[in-house]
Every structure is written in C-alpha cells, then in structure tokens.
Motif scaffolding. Structure first.
Motif, short mmCIF file in Angstrom:
data_model
loop_
_atom_site.label_atom_id
_atom_site.label_comp_id
_atom_site.label_asym_id
_atom_site.label_seq_id
_atom_site.Cartn_x
_atom_site.Cartn_y
_atom_site.Cartn_z
N LYS A 303 0.83 -1.21 0.00
CA LYS A 303 0.00 0.00 0.00
C LYS A 303 0.86 1.26 0.00
N SER A 304 0.55 2.17 -0.90
CA SER A 304 1.26 3.45 -0.97
C SER A 304 0.30 4.50 -1.52
N GLU A 305 0.68 5.75 -1.36
CA GLU A 305 -0.15 6.84 -1.88
C GLU A 305 0.73 8.02 -2.24
N LYS A 306 0.27 8.82 -3.18
CA LYS A 306 1.01 10.02 -3.55
C LYS A 306 0.77 11.08 -2.49
N ARG A 307 1.89 11.63 -1.97
CA ARG A 307 1.78 12.62 -0.90
C ARG A 307 3.02 13.51 -0.90
N ASP A 308 2.82 14.81 -0.75
CA ASP A 308 3.92 15.77 -0.62
C ASP A 308 4.94 15.64 -1.75
#
Length: 325
Positions: A303-308
């Motif tokens: 699990k990962s997400e686009k952030r900063d």
C-alpha cells in the motif's frame, strides 16, 4: 538493554573518560572557521550525492517546546517553519527535522519499533570538533563516542530519549571494501579529548551550512524482514552487518539506513499516537532507481499513496517513508 549501556558495553563505544574536557576545561588552538577566507566553500557531502539519501526526519514528541529548544540550543538547528501541531527545524533554508505533538500522544515503550538514532552529518571534521567544543562548554551529556573507520561519531539523546548521532565521514578514498562489496566498519574508541583540542577557539553560531541527515538508524522487529524490505523492495544494498543489525545504502555509501533488533526483537507495528519516529524521507538523485522501487511496491501490492510530491508508504513496522526525486 538501555541505549547508553549498549553503546558503552556491547559495541565498545567509549563513554567519557576520566579527566576529559567534561570534567576540566582545556585550551584549544586558534583555527579559521567556516566562512573565513582561509576556508574553502563547503561541498555537498558524499552521502547526499549517491543515487538516494535520507532527506528529512519527523519525530512525535510530548513536550514540543522543551524538545525543540534542545535541538536549537544544543544541536544548533534553526526554526524554519511553525505549524499548528509543530515546528520544522533545519540549517539555513534546508529542513531536516520536523517535530509535532498532539493531545493523544503516548510515550512509546523502549522496545517498540522506531528510532534508534537520527544521524546528523557534519560537512567536515572541523565542524564535528566545533560542535563537540560547544557541547563540552554547555554540559551536554553524551552517551558515547566511536571511531567506525569510515566515520567518527558522537552519540547523545534528546530530552525524550530519541537517539542522536553527530558525525563526520572520513574520505571515501580511505574506506576499505571486502570482495563481496561490503564496507569495512568497526567500533573503536574515539579520542574525544584530541577531537576537542582540534576545534577552533571561536564563537559557535549553530549547525554549519552543508550539515544534513547522513543516515537514520531504526529499531525493527527482525532482520530478515528488514533485509527483504530495504534490499529487495526498495533496492538498497547491504553494506555491512553486525550481530542483530543490517546497514543499507545506495552508491557504496557506508549506510543511509540501518536496522537493528538490539532493543526491539519481535516488535510489531507502531501506532500513529506513539512518540518517536513517525516517518522519514528518502530522496532519489537517480529517478530510474525511484521508478524501480515504486514499480516493486505496485508488483508486491504494498500500500502506498502520492503525498507531498512523492510516494508515501509504511515499512513492516509502521514507520512512514516518503520516496521522492
């Protein structure tokens, strides 16, 4: 085992010797300081020129004013930004450390996964000596000091027990590598008195320009799983091993990330309300290496997400990590 005891006994680090500068002051020779015409412009540290390096660290604390004051007065970081929940500290305009707090924060147990130490890399041995002179004159309590062959390191803790390393690297030309590509490291006694006496006798004005987080050392639940994550998923190379620890890096640096089980064998995932290391960032100079790591996350359905401006994920112990270029 308590961090101080471990550094002093298990690794052989030298705690403060009898008759040291911390017991009695000593004179120091006069040398030019950074910024004087006699000094050359600070170059980017070798650790930061590798395909990937540690860019930033984020700690959760219970007493923000006290911890922030320590990093400002004892380490010489400056407040770059203030937010509703904390502060961003750094050198010049470069952010290195974020401190945040909250009403639900709970002190993490000593054996929890998280931070062993954040390692602040000085741009030169002169700056390491200058910091030691400042520490000696301000009664900073040290946990230990070691010559690691590739570097010289001084250890201490912040007011909430978060480990800190202040170090300078020897020239990579002096490092020795084994046939398997691992670098030769050791833990020998560091002569603090000699280092102190090499420091300029001038006014210390804070952590020098060019200082950075050279590496971050983690407490994890087990080493095989750490190897699998940092080597096989993120693409870092194992550069050295100690009993109960692995040291990972890119570009043949001695280590950008280390993981040990000395206090935390069998530890499970952290919770978001724990004090200590919330997350940190790896910045990639090599975008192909970043793309490969992100592709591996997708392949393994991590699990990962686009952030900063980057990709945020958590390691197997719930420690946050942002990958960016």
């Amino acid at each position: 085992m308590h961090r101080r005891n471990f550094l002093g006994v298990a690794m052989g680090s030298s705690l403060l010797p009898e008759g040291s500068i911390f017991a009695a002051g000593a004179g120091t020779p006069s040398l030019s300081r950074a910024g004087d015409p006699k000094m050359t412009t600070t170059q980017t540290s070798y650790a930061l020129t590798r395909p990937a390096y540690v860019d930033h660290s984020h700690l959760v604390v219970t007493d923000l004013p006290t911890v922030s004051a320590f990093y400002q007065s004892m380490l010489g970081l400056k407040v770059i930004e203030k937010t509703a929940s904390g502060e961003v500290l750094g050198v010049g305009e470069t952010p290195l450390l974020t401190l945040t707090t909250g009403k639900d924060v709970r002190t993490a147990p000593r054996n929890a996964a998280g931070l062993f130490h954040t390692a602040f890399l000085m741009p030169s041995r002169v700056e390491l000596a200058r910091w030691l002179r400042h520490a000696a004159h301000n009664n900073v309590v040290l946990d230990g000091a070691s010559d690691h062959l590739v570097s010289e390191a001084i250890y201490l803790s912040d007011p909430e027990g978060n480990g800190i390393e202040i170090y300078s690297d020897r020239s990579p030309m002096q490092w020795k590598f084994h046939q398997d590509g691992q670098v030769e490291m050791a833990t020998h006694r560091l002569d603090l008195q000699a280092l102190y006496e090499s420091a300029p006798d001038d006014t210390w004005t804070g952590m020098a320009e060019g200082s950075a987080i050279g590496h971050i050392h983690l407490q994890v639940g087990n080493i095989p799983e750490a190897d699998q994550f940092y080597r096989d998923v993120l693409g870092l190379k194992i550069m050295a091993r100690y009993p109960g620890a692995s040291f990972f890096a890119t570009g043949d640096y001695h280590h950008h990330v280390a993981a040990n089980i000395w206090n935390s064998r069998g530890a499970g995932a952290r919770t978001e309300v724990m004090t200590g290391l919330s997350d940190y960032a790896l910045r990639f100079n090599d975008t192909a290496a970043l793309d490969k790591a992100v592709a591996k996350l997708d392949e393994l359905e991590i699990k990962s997400e686009k952030r900063d401006g980057g990709v945020f994920l958590r390691d197997p112990w719930g420690i946050g990590l942002t990958l960016s270029a």
